[in-house]
Motif scaffolding. Structure first.
Motif, PDB file in Angstrom:
ATOM      1  N   ALA A  22       0.874  -1.184   0.000  1.00 38.61           N
ATOM      2  CA  ALA A  22       0.000   0.000   0.000  1.00 38.61           C
ATOM      3  C   ALA A  22       0.899   1.218   0.000  1.00 38.61           C
ATOM      4  CB  ALA A  22      -0.908   0.012   1.225  1.00 38.61           C
ATOM      5  N   ALA A  23       0.480   2.228  -0.726  1.00 40.85           N
ATOM      6  CA  ALA A  23       1.216   3.491  -0.759  1.00 40.85           C
ATOM      7  C   ALA A  23       0.221   4.587  -0.421  1.00 40.85           C
ATOM      8  CB  ALA A  23       1.822   3.721  -2.144  1.00 40.85           C
ATOM      9  N   TYR A  24       0.686   5.574   0.339  1.00 41.24           N
ATOM     10  CA  TYR A  24      -0.208   6.687   0.644  1.00 41.24           C
ATOM     11  C   TYR A  24       0.573   7.994   0.652  1.00 41.24           C
ATOM     12  CZ  TYR A  24       1.437   6.355   5.511  1.00 41.24           C
ATOM     13  OH  TYR A  24       2.205   6.326   6.642  1.00 41.24           O
ATOM     14  N   ALA A  25      -0.166   9.077   0.411  1.00 36.79           N
ATOM     15  CA  ALA A  25       0.402  10.425   0.389  1.00 36.79           C
ATOM     16  C   ALA A  25      -0.031  11.106   1.693  1.00 36.79           C
ATOM     17  CB  ALA A  25      -0.101  11.204  -0.819  1.00 36.79           C
ATOM     18  N   PRO A  26       0.900  11.275   2.663  1.00 37.07           N
ATOM     19  CA  PRO A  26       0.540  11.855   3.954  1.00 37.07           C
ATOM     20  C   PRO A  26      -0.072  13.262   3.856  1.00 37.07           C
ATOM     21  CG  PRO A  26       2.747  10.911   4.044  1.00 37.07           C
ATOM     22  CD  PRO A  26       2.295  10.879   2.609  1.00 37.07           C
ATOM     23  N   ASP A  27       0.260  13.995   2.780  1.00 38.11           N
ATOM     24  CA  ASP A  27      -0.265  15.359   2.639  1.00 38.11           C
ATOM     25  C   ASP A  27      -1.732  15.384   2.210  1.00 38.11           C
ATOM     26  OD1 ASP A  27       2.265  16.521   3.185  1.00 38.11           O
ATOM     27  OD2 ASP A  27       2.872  16.176   1.106  1.00 38.11           O
ATOM     28  N   LEU A  28      -2.211  14.280   1.643  1.00 40.05           N
ATOM     29  CA  LEU A  28      -3.566  14.233   1.109  1.00 40.05           C
ATOM     30  C   LEU A  28      -4.360  13.172   1.886  1.00 40.05           C
ATOM     31  CD1 LEU A  28      -2.558  14.248  -2.680  1.00 40.05           C
ATOM     32  CD2 LEU A  28      -3.076  16.222  -1.217  1.00 40.05           C
ATOM     33  N   PRO A  29      -5.114  13.582   2.892  1.00 45.82           N
ATOM     34  CA  PRO A  29      -5.827  12.621   3.740  1.00 45.82           C
ATOM     35  C   PRO A  29      -6.683  11.644   2.933  1.00 45.82           C
ATOM     36  CG  PRO A  29      -6.028  14.847   4.625  1.00 45.82           C
ATOM     37  CD  PRO A  29      -5.377  14.969   3.273  1.00 45.82           C
ATOM     38  N   GLY A  30      -6.464  10.353   3.198  1.00 44.49           N
ATOM     39  CA  GLY A  30      -7.249   9.301   2.558  1.00 44.49           C
ATOM     40  C   GLY A  30      -6.771   8.917   1.168  1.00 44.49           C
ATOM     41  N   CYS A  31      -5.741   9.547   0.655  1.00 41.73           N
ATOM     42  CA  CYS A  31      -5.253   9.262  -0.690  1.00 41.73           C
ATOM     43  C   CYS A  31      -4.283   8.087  -0.634  1.00 41.73           C
ATOM     44  CB  CYS A  31      -4.571  10.500  -1.265  1.00 41.73           C
ATOM     45  SG  CYS A  31      -4.127  10.310  -3.000  1.00 41.73           S
ATOM     46  N   MET A  32      -4.709   6.956  -1.250  1.00 36.25           N
ATOM     47  CA  MET A  32      -3.923   5.722  -1.165  1.00 36.25           C
ATOM     48  C   MET A  32      -3.937   4.986  -2.491  1.00 36.25           C
ATOM     49  SD  MET A  32      -5.442   4.393   2.473  1.00 36.25           S
ATOM     50  CE  MET A  32      -4.540   2.878   2.431  1.00 36.25           C
ATOM     51  N   GLY A  33      -2.939   4.125  -2.652  1.00 32.90           N
ATOM     52  CA  GLY A  33      -2.871   3.226  -3.790  1.00 32.90           C
ATOM     53  C   GLY A  33      -2.367   1.885  -3.310  1.00 32.90           C
ATOM     54  N   ASP A  34      -2.595   0.840  -4.123  1.00 30.62           N
ATOM     55  CA  ASP A  34      -2.080  -0.469  -3.729  1.00 30.62           C
ATOM     56  C   ASP A  34      -1.630  -1.227  -4.954  1.00 30.62           C
ATOM     57  OD1 ASP A  34      -4.485  -1.122  -4.852  1.00 30.62           O
ATOM     58  OD2 ASP A  34      -5.152  -2.421  -3.224  1.00 30.62           O
ATOM     59  N   GLY A  35      -0.908  -2.315  -4.693  1.00 30.82           N
ATOM     60  CA  GLY A  35      -0.411  -3.145  -5.792  1.00 30.82           C
ATOM     61  C   GLY A  35       0.331  -4.338  -5.245  1.00 30.82           C
ATOM     62  N   ASN A  36       0.753  -5.207  -6.167  1.00 33.16           N
ATOM     63  CA  ASN A  36       1.476  -6.417  -5.771  1.00 33.16           C
ATOM     64  C   ASN A  36       2.946  -6.132  -5.497  1.00 33.16           C
ATOM     65  OD1 ASN A  36      -0.735  -8.157  -5.876  1.00 33.16           O
ATOM     66  ND2 ASN A  36      -0.541  -8.351  -8.100  1.00 33.16           N
ATOM     67  N   SER A  37       3.420  -4.965  -5.914  1.00 33.46           N
ATOM     68  CA  SER A  37       4.817  -4.591  -5.682  1.00 33.46           C
ATOM     69  C   SER A  37       4.837  -3.125  -5.237  1.00 33.46           C
ATOM     70  CB  SER A  37       5.645  -4.767  -6.955  1.00 33.46           C
ATOM     71  OG  SER A  37       5.268  -3.785  -7.909  1.00 33.46           O
ATOM     72  N   PRO A  38       5.965  -2.683  -4.684  1.00 34.90           N
ATOM     73  CA  PRO A  38       6.058  -1.267  -4.317  1.00 34.90           C
ATOM     74  C   PRO A  38       5.845  -0.353  -5.524  1.00 34.90           C
ATOM     75  CG  PRO A  38       7.839  -2.496  -3.282  1.00 34.90           C
ATOM     76  CD  PRO A  38       7.135  -3.431  -4.224  1.00 34.90           C
ATOM     77  N   VAL A  39       6.372  -0.735  -6.693  1.00 39.33           N
ATOM     78  CA  VAL A  39       6.226   0.093  -7.900  1.00 39.33           C
ATOM     79  C   VAL A  39       4.768   0.178  -8.320  1.00 39.33           C
ATOM     80  CG1 VAL A  39       6.861   0.278 -10.357  1.00 39.33           C
ATOM     81  CG2 VAL A  39       8.588  -0.398  -8.669  1.00 39.33           C
ATOM     82  N   GLU A  40       4.050  -0.950  -8.282  1.00 39.78           N
ATOM     83  CA  GLU A  40       2.618  -0.952  -8.630  1.00 39.78           C
ATOM     84  C   GLU A  40       1.818  -0.075  -7.674  1.00 39.78           C
ATOM     85  OE1 GLU A  40       0.648  -4.741  -9.100  1.00 39.78           O
ATOM     86  OE2 GLU A  40       2.308  -5.529 -10.304  1.00 39.78           O
ATOM     87  N   SER A  41       2.138  -0.156  -6.383  1.00 40.75           N
ATOM     88  CA  SER A  41       1.383   0.648  -5.408  1.00 40.75           C
ATOM     89  C   SER A  41       1.666   2.138  -5.627  1.00 40.75           C
ATOM     90  CB  SER A  41       1.700   0.220  -3.973  1.00 40.75           C
ATOM     91  OG  SER A  41       3.038   0.509  -3.639  1.00 40.75           O
ATOM     92  N   SER A  43       2.444   3.538  -8.542  1.00 40.57           N
ATOM     93  CA  SER A  43       1.762   3.896  -9.786  1.00 40.57           C
ATOM     94  C   SER A  43       0.273   4.129  -9.519  1.00 40.57           C
ATOM     95  CB  SER A  43       1.951   2.785 -10.829  1.00 40.57           C
ATOM     96  OG  SER A  43       1.254   3.095 -12.005  1.00 40.57           O
ATOM     97  N   ASP A  44      -0.309   3.247  -8.704  1.00 43.00           N
ATOM     98  CA  ASP A  44      -1.716   3.394  -8.340  1.00 43.00           C
ATOM     99  C   ASP A  44      -1.916   4.664  -7.503  1.00 43.00           C
ATOM    100  OD1 ASP A  44      -4.406   2.391  -8.417  1.00 43.00           O
ATOM    101  OD2 ASP A  44      -4.159   1.767  -6.320  1.00 43.00           O
ATOM    102  N   LEU A  45      -0.959   4.955  -6.628  1.00 40.94           N
ATOM    103  CA  LEU A  45      -1.031   6.170  -5.809  1.00 40.94           C
ATOM    104  C   LEU A  45      -0.950   7.418  -6.695  1.00 40.94           C
ATOM    105  CD1 LEU A  45      -1.117   7.613  -3.061  1.00 40.94           C
ATOM    106  CD2 LEU A  45       1.388   7.457  -3.019  1.00 40.94           C
ATOM    107  N   GLN A  46      -0.117   7.372  -7.735  1.00 43.51           N
ATOM    108  CA  GLN A  46       0.014   8.532  -8.624  1.00 43.51           C
ATOM    109  C   GLN A  46      -1.343   8.873  -9.253  1.00 43.51           C
ATOM    110  OE1 GLN A  46       2.912   7.958 -11.731  1.00 43.51           O
ATOM    111  NE2 GLN A  46       3.170  10.169 -12.017  1.00 43.51           N
ATOM    112  N   ASP A  47      -2.067   7.846  -9.680  1.00 42.08           N
ATOM    113  CA  ASP A  47      -3.411   8.072 -10.229  1.00 42.08           C
ATOM    114  C   ASP A  47      -4.338   8.625  -9.143  1.00 42.08           C
ATOM    115  OD1 ASP A  47      -2.585   7.115 -12.693  1.00 42.08           O
ATOM    116  OD2 ASP A  47      -3.312   5.056 -12.298  1.00 42.08           O
ATOM    117  N   ALA A  48      -4.238   8.069  -7.913  1.00 45.62           N
ATOM    118  CA  ALA A  48      -5.094   8.505  -6.812  1.00 45.62           C
ATOM    119  C   ALA A  48      -4.809   9.965  -6.442  1.00 45.62           C
ATOM    120  CB  ALA A  48      -4.892   7.593  -5.603  1.00 45.62           C
ATOM    121  N   VAL A  49      -3.545  10.373  -6.510  1.00 48.51           N
ATOM    122  CA  VAL A  49      -3.186  11.769  -6.193  1.00 48.51           C
ATOM    123  C   VAL A  49      -3.848  12.698  -7.206  1.00 48.51           C
ATOM    124  CG1 VAL A  49      -1.271  13.431  -6.191  1.00 48.51           C
ATOM    125  CG2 VAL A  49      -1.045  11.260  -4.960  1.00 48.51           C
ATOM    126  N   ARG A  50      -3.758  12.380  -8.496  1.00 47.86           N
ATOM    127  CA  ARG A  50      -4.398  13.220  -9.531  1.00 47.86           C
ATOM    128  C   ARG A  50      -5.907  13.324  -9.271  1.00 47.86           C
ATOM    129  NH1 ARG A  50      -1.125  10.142 -13.344  1.00 47.86           N
ATOM    130  NH2 ARG A  50       0.773  11.329 -13.666  1.00 47.86           N
TER     131      ARG A  50
END
Length: 158
Positions: A22-41, A43-50
């Motif tokens: 799981a990856a999350y952006a501490p500056d953006l409450p509730g903004c998270m991404g996940d994946g099977n690898s750190p890179v996937e999580s 990448s998913d977080l980058q979409d979630a941030v946008r």
């Protein structure tokens, strides 16, 4: 749109939590991404941030600056340190007051001990003086006159 680079935190999830990352952006409450690898999580977080930023703009809400959570935490730590320092000064002041009161109580205790000692001396002297004045009347005597005189004194006082 300006490209912003938000810090991200990546954590490995336990099997109980589904595994992966799981990856999350501490500056953006509730903004998270996940994946099977750190890179996937990430990448998913980058979409979630946008998406998070687009939604905040659509709702006319403030979009936090990158790193704002860290600055906010630093401000909170500074405030906490200031509060602890303030509390420390207050406790030291109370300790000083208690120490002064302890000194005063100790002095009062010594004065009370001195007064008690003086009172005992006065009492001892008074008892000694009373014994020397009234001993002839208090000691059993063979003489009937003294017994009669003592009885008369006691009777006259009533």
């Amino acid at each position: 749109m300006n490209e912003r680079f938000y810090p991200a935190v990546v954590v490995e999830l336990s099997e109980e939590d589904g595994g992966g990352f799981a990856a999350y952006a501490p500056d953006l409450p509730g903004c998270m991404g996940d994946g099977n690898s750190p890179v996937e999580s990430l990448s998913d977080l980058q979409d979630a941030v946008r998406e998070w930023i687009d939604e905040a703009v659509r709702l006319e809400r403030e979009v936090p600056a990158p790193g704002s959570a860290l600055h906010s935490k630093n401000d909170q730590y500074r405030e906490l340190i200031e509060l602890v320092e303030k509390q420390d000064r207050a406790l030291q002041s109370q300790s000083d007051i208690i120490g002064e009161q302890g000194d005063l109580l100790e002095r009062q205790g010594r004065l009370i001990d001195e007064l008690h000692s003086m009172t005992r001396q006065i009492l001892d002297a008074a008892q000694s003086q009373a014994r020397s004045r009234f001993d002839p009347w208090l000691e059993p005597r063979q003489s009937a006159n003294r017994s009669f005189a003592l009885a008369a004194v006691i009777t006259n006082h009533h």
